[in-house]
Design a protein around this motif. Structure first.
Motif, PDB file in Angstrom:
ATOM      1  N   ALA A  76       0.840  -1.200   0.000  1.00  0.00           N
ATOM      2  CA  ALA A  76       0.000   0.000   0.000  1.00  0.00           C
ATOM      3  C   ALA A  76       0.873   1.247   0.000  1.00  0.00           C
ATOM      4  O   ALA A  76       0.604   2.209  -0.734  1.00  0.00           O
ATOM      5  N   SER A  85       4.298   1.513 -15.534  1.00  0.00           N
ATOM      6  CA  SER A  85       3.930   2.938 -15.506  1.00  0.00           C
ATOM      7  C   SER A  85       5.117   3.802 -15.888  1.00  0.00           C
ATOM      8  O   SER A  85       4.955   4.827 -16.545  1.00  0.00           O
ATOM      9  N   HIS A 105       3.686   1.646  -1.254  1.00  0.00           N
ATOM     10  CA  HIS A 105       4.346   1.785  -2.536  1.00  0.00           C
ATOM     11  C   HIS A 105       3.482   2.521  -3.561  1.00  0.00           C
ATOM     12  O   HIS A 105       3.991   3.151  -4.490  1.00  0.00           O
ATOM     13  N   VAL A 106       2.153   2.424  -3.382  1.00  0.00           N
ATOM     14  CA  VAL A 106       1.271   3.030  -4.380  1.00  0.00           C
ATOM     15  C   VAL A 106       1.417   4.556  -4.412  1.00  0.00           C
ATOM     16  O   VAL A 106       1.107   5.191  -5.413  1.00  0.00           O
ATOM     17  N   TRP A 107       1.930   5.161  -3.323  1.00  0.00           N
ATOM     18  CA  TRP A 107       2.131   6.624  -3.355  1.00  0.00           C
ATOM     19  C   TRP A 107       3.044   7.021  -4.506  1.00  0.00           C
ATOM     20  O   TRP A 107       2.845   8.041  -5.144  1.00  0.00           O
ATOM     21  N   LEU A 108       4.043   6.194  -4.769  1.00  0.00           N
ATOM     22  CA  LEU A 108       4.956   6.505  -5.868  1.00  0.00           C
ATOM     23  C   LEU A 108       4.208   6.436  -7.198  1.00  0.00           C
ATOM     24  O   LEU A 108       4.367   7.301  -8.069  1.00  0.00           O
ATOM     25  N   ILE A 109       3.371   5.398  -7.325  1.00  0.00           N
ATOM     26  CA  ILE A 109       2.611   5.272  -8.562  1.00  0.00           C
ATOM     27  C   ILE A 109       1.692   6.471  -8.734  1.00  0.00           C
ATOM     28  O   ILE A 109       1.536   7.001  -9.830  1.00  0.00           O
ATOM     29  N   ALA A 113      -4.323  -2.893  -2.480  1.00  0.00           N
ATOM     30  CA  ALA A 113      -3.147  -3.173  -1.654  1.00  0.00           C
ATOM     31  C   ALA A 113      -3.478  -3.053  -0.168  1.00  0.00           C
ATOM     32  O   ALA A 113      -3.022  -3.855   0.650  1.00  0.00           O
ATOM     33  N   ILE A 114      -4.284  -2.066   0.182  1.00  0.00           N
ATOM     34  CA  ILE A 114      -4.624  -1.877   1.592  1.00  0.00           C
ATOM     35  C   ILE A 114      -5.392  -3.088   2.110  1.00  0.00           C
ATOM     36  O   ILE A 114      -5.049  -3.684   3.136  1.00  0.00           O
ATOM     37  N   PHE A 137      -4.677   1.283  -4.681  1.00  0.00           N
ATOM     38  CA  PHE A 137      -4.595   1.587  -3.253  1.00  0.00           C
ATOM     39  C   PHE A 137      -5.550   0.691  -2.478  1.00  0.00           C
ATOM     40  O   PHE A 137      -5.175   0.027  -1.516  1.00  0.00           O
TER      41      PHE A 137
END
Ligand code: HDD
Ligand code: HEM
Ligand code: HEM
Lengths: 344, 449
Positions: A60, B73, A62-66, B106-107, B103
């Motif tokens: 989770a 990406s 890691h998604v900030w980078l995406i 993953a969460i 998000f």
């Protein structure tokens, strides 16, 4: 309607995501660094603590980078194109690091429990955790350095010089030690075992004392390496308040560690890193890539910006409660203890 | 190898690798949730074990899916900066929405995998449902972006630049619905068949094992229903292609000449120099009928456009045949299973059926890889159909061979490790036998974790 132009709000959103990535994902990389450096009688326990601490949350985080990337290519496509072209090499290397870190961690957690295999994946995980922030910092440094010059539309001349230079590399090193520092501070709160806690307290203190000189090095190199950032950080009206409060947080973190007030230490460390990032961000504003590309000349048409902001806003309504829930479940005893104590 | 070719191959490898994990990440959570639901309803141990086993496999695969997706990406910019600079503001929207789906996924995956002891059973299964939903949503959003590359809408061209951009119209492009539908069905069909195949194989050796029986039933129902729908959605998609990308359709079918009452060619090898497709079984009027629902309809051939706008016909045609063949084979197996149910016989009572399911294990994934080759190679030489050529989009960075080789080796390595880990897991699968409830499963480590 809004006081700030859409471009600026969107740049702010990117800064927020980047900050959250540093505070959450950054600490996951730092964990890998301490995995690599685990030593002493409790080396195994240290590694296990790190794995337990980041296991449920790293994907989770890691998604900030995406999110940063996606907002960049939707909101500022030109900047994305130029960065991806000019910094192809460090970005590719960083991706290798990201892939190896994530997969090695999963293989170690879910693979065979045989010691030798565990150690091998552990090694891959930790080395990749070390290399990735180094490259991430280098990329940020290169963007600020003023060495990336687009000609005509997107063409860039040199693929190596902008990033393989003292200033960007120093920024890479800075990112690495900051993340390691942050991770050590967080880890003091992940265990009940006083000895382990003490291990990470000592590591946090040691890295706090490394952060200082590296910060100074970055600052000195910025004179020629990134004059714009240097000017922003030393000559603006907000220079002194910013430098002073960063220093307060940094000293606060050290004092709190010294006196074993770990919640306080975490608060200060996170504050310190936030201030460093925002100081940099404000100094660089309005440039996305110094000195040619700004949030204004790279912005997508207004309709895209509006829709993107609307999507980000409604996404945040789902995202933040979910994140809160995730952290409450797994970091409940530590992350929200202070909150709970206060509300009692 | 020139840089453009290296870039195309690197993109192809990265996507072909990612899609496997992505597809599993879409379908596996649904099967986990169904197993868990049965566990909560029946209290039967085999279902709990199944849920935990599947969750463990998903965790490994999800991690690899997440990191390989991150690579993609970046690669959009690293390899095709001119494409992203041009189109980012038009198709960034679905990618941004996808970001939120990631998000959520993953969460709640973190909660699902690590939270068995920490949240209530109801919250746990709800987390599973949210993963399944957001997995499907990410798949839909990213395919919408791809559909836009096939049927670009939502802007106007002015001197080669897009103006009057409308990101919503871009998302609602003509191919979006049919492509997303076909992809989502493909994810369930492929994963369902792969999982069913593994358990069918194990049932052939250990017929009484309840663990495998339960697994087979769940996987086969999911895979079977979607496999029966898949050719229908394929037909919808093919007609979308016929309307919007006639040259691509011609390449699918090896149709070199424009003709009315065009035949459907099954198999065959296109000979591009001679301009004919040899050795094909031809069904008269078939193509006109399928593509336009009219036996006399005129189907455009490759000759409708200059030669430099042809995609690599041979690759596209053969890949298309492979996908369709796999699709019909899967549908056949699914119908057989349906017939068994109709006759009120259990799947696992027919060894021949189990053998057929075992043989079908890889078909869905083969069809998916083939289908994407059809779509992506069939779009060539365009990166944005009719608007921007792939050659114009590529980065000026020299030496692209090197990252291509690096990523290829890395992905080969990861694929080997993942396969090995999964095989290991399959070898250790638990044993639950109905007739003797006292008999403990061989390993019950997952019941307690
Ligand atoms: C389990 C997987 C699977 C199966 C059994 C099938 N397909 Fe498929 N097909 C896909 C998985 C797939 C895919 C990988 O998901 C593609 C690639 C792009 C897309 O949206 O779906 C695809 C693409 C694709 C396209 C190209 C669309 C384009 O270029 O935009 C057509 C025309 C069809 N399919 C038609 C069919 C037909 C007539 C089938 C009959 C049996 C069939 N597919 C079975
Ligand atoms: C995951 C399943 C996918 C697979 C297996 C796949 C496969 C491929 C292949 C084989 C190529 C090379 C074609 C050629 O140059 O001859 C390619 C190119 C490309 N694909 Fe896909 N693709 C997939 C999905 C997507 C999606 C969802 C997008 C975008 C949203 C996308 C964007 C691209 C781009 C930008 C290129 C490079 C330009 C081009 O060659 O046209 N692909 N892909
Ligand atoms: C048809 C093609 C694709 C489908 C169906 C698909 C679907 C998915 C799914 C379901 C996931 C969740 C992770 C997992 O379950 O393994 C995922 C991960 C990811 N995908 Fe894809 N994807 C496709 C192509 C692409 C493309 C072209 C890109 C980038 C341009 C991309 C970017 C990502 C990213 C960044 C992640 C990681 C998210 C995370 O950290 O959780 N995907 N994809």
């Amino acid at each position: 309607m809004s006081i700030l132009p859409l471009e600026v709000i969107l740049a702010g959103v990117m800064m927020i995501s980047l900050t959250l990535y540093a505070l959450m994902g950054g600490a996951d990389y730092g964990g890998g660094v301490w995995d690599l450096l685990a030593w002493g009688p409790r080396a195994k326990a240290q590694r296990e603590l790190i794995a337990e601490a980041i296991g449920p949350i790293w994907e989770a985080n890691h998604v900030w980078l995406i999110l940063v990337i996606v907002v960049l290519f939707t909101g500022f496509p030109l900047a994305f194109a130029v960065i991806a072209t000019a910094l192809h090499i460090p970005l590719t290397l960083m991706l290798l690091g990201i892939v190896l870190r994530g997969s090695a961690f999963a293989f170690r957690t879910y693979g065979t429990k045989e010691d030798r295999t565990q150690r091998r994946w552990g090694r891959v995980f930790s080395i990749a955790s070390l290399v990735t922030p180094l490259l991430l910092g280098t990329v940020l440094g290169a963007i600020a350095s003023g060495q990336i010059r687009p000609k005509d539309r997107w063409v860039v001349t040199d693929f190596v010089r902008p990033w393989l230079a003292p200033f960007p590399l120093a920024v890479g090193l800075f990112a690495l030690v900051l993340f390691a520092f942050l991770a050590a501070v967080y880890l003091t709160l992940e265990t009940e075992d006083p000895e382990l806690q003490e291990d990470f307290r000592r590591r946090a203190l040691a890295s706090a004392f490394v952060v200082g000189p590296v910060a100074l090095l970055v600052f000195l190199l910025s004179g020629t390496g990134a004059p714009l950032i240097r000017r922003g950080l030393s000559e603006s009206w907000w220079t002194w308040p910013l430098q002073l409060s960063t220093a307060v947080f940094a000293t606060g973190a050290i004092l709190a560690l010294w006196t074993r007030r770990f919640h306080m230490a975490r608060f200060c460390a996170a504050g310190q890193i936030t201030l460093i990032l925002w100081g940099w961000g404000v100094a660089q504003f309005p440039y996305l890539i110094v000195p040619d590309i700004t949030v204004f000349n790279a912005a997508a048409p207004a309709i895209t910006l509006r829709l993107l902001l609307a999507a980000l806003g409604s996404g945040a309504l789902i995202l933040f409660p979910s994140f809160y829930y995730l952290y409450r479940i797994f970091k409940g005893q530590t992350a929200f203890k202070t909150l709970k104590d206060q509300s009692k | 190898m020139d840089d453009l070719l290296a870039a195309r191959l690197q993109m192809a490898i990265s996507l072909a690798f990612h899609i496997i994990f992505a597809v599993i990440g879409i379908a596996m959570p649904l099967m986990m949730v169904i197993a868990e639901w049965f566990w909560l309803r029946t209290g039967e141990e085999a279902y709990l074990m199944l849920t935990k086993r599947w969750a463990k496999g998903t965790a490994i695969l999800f991690a690899v899916g997440a990191v390989s997706g991150t690579v993609l990406s970046f690669e959009l910019g690293l390899l095709w900066p001119n494409f992203m600079g041009w189109a980012g503001s038009i198709i960034g929207m679905p990618f941004s929405l996808e970001g939120f789906a990631f998000f959520t996924e993953a969460i709640f995956l973190g909660i699902y995998l690590y939270g068995w002891q920490r949240v209530s059973p109801r919250m746990h299964i709800l987390a599973g449902v949210l993963i399944a939903l957001s997995g499907a949503a990410s798949g839909i959003f990213v395919v919408i972006a791809n559909a836009w590359m096939n049927t670009p809408t939502g802007f106007r061209l002015a001197e080669g630049r897009p103006v009057d951009i409308d990101p919503i119209a871009a998302m609602l492009n003509p191919a979006a619905f049919s492509q997303a539908l076909h992809m989502i069905l493909a994810a369930y069909a492929a994963t369902g068949f792969a999982v069913a195949g593994i358990h069918a194989f194990l049932l052939l050796r250990d017929h009484r094992n309840l663990f495998h029986r339960r697994a087979l039933s769940i996987a086969l129902v999911i895979g079977g229903i979607t496999a029966i729908l898949q050719p229908l959605s394929g037909d919808i998609l093919a007609r979308t292609v016929a309307r919007n990308q006639p040259v691509k359709l011609a390449a699918f079918e090896g149709q070199f000449r424009t003709e009315s009452g065009a035949p459907l060619r099954i198999g065959g090898i296109p000979d591009v120099e001679a301009g004919i497709t040899r050795y094909a079984l031809e069904i008269p009027y078939g193509l006109s009928l399928l593509a336009f629902h009219d036996p006399r309809a005129t189907v455009k051939g490759l000759d409708a456009v200059p030669r430099d706008q042809w995609p690599p016909v041979k690759v596209v045609h053969i890949a298309f045949q492979i996908m369709v063949a796999a699709g019909f084979a899967m549908m056949g197996v699914a119908l057989w299973g349906g017939w068994l149910l109709w006759r009120q016989r259990a799947f696992f009572d027919s060894p021949w059926f189990l053998r057929a399911v075992t043989a079908a294990t890889p078909l869905g994934f083969i069809a998916i890889e083939a289908g994407w080759i059809v779509t992506e190679v069939g779009r060539q030489p365009w990166i944005i159909y009719g608007i921007m050529r792939t050659a114009e989009a590529v980065t000026p960075m020299p030496g692209l061979k090197i990252p291509f080789i690096m990523f290829t080796l890395l992905y080969l390595f990861l694929a080997t490790v993942v396969t090995w880990l999964l095989l290991h897991q399959v070898r250790e699968s638990p044993r639950v036998v109905e007739s003797n409830p006292q008999e403990q499963p061989r390993d019950n480590e997952y019941i307690t974790t």
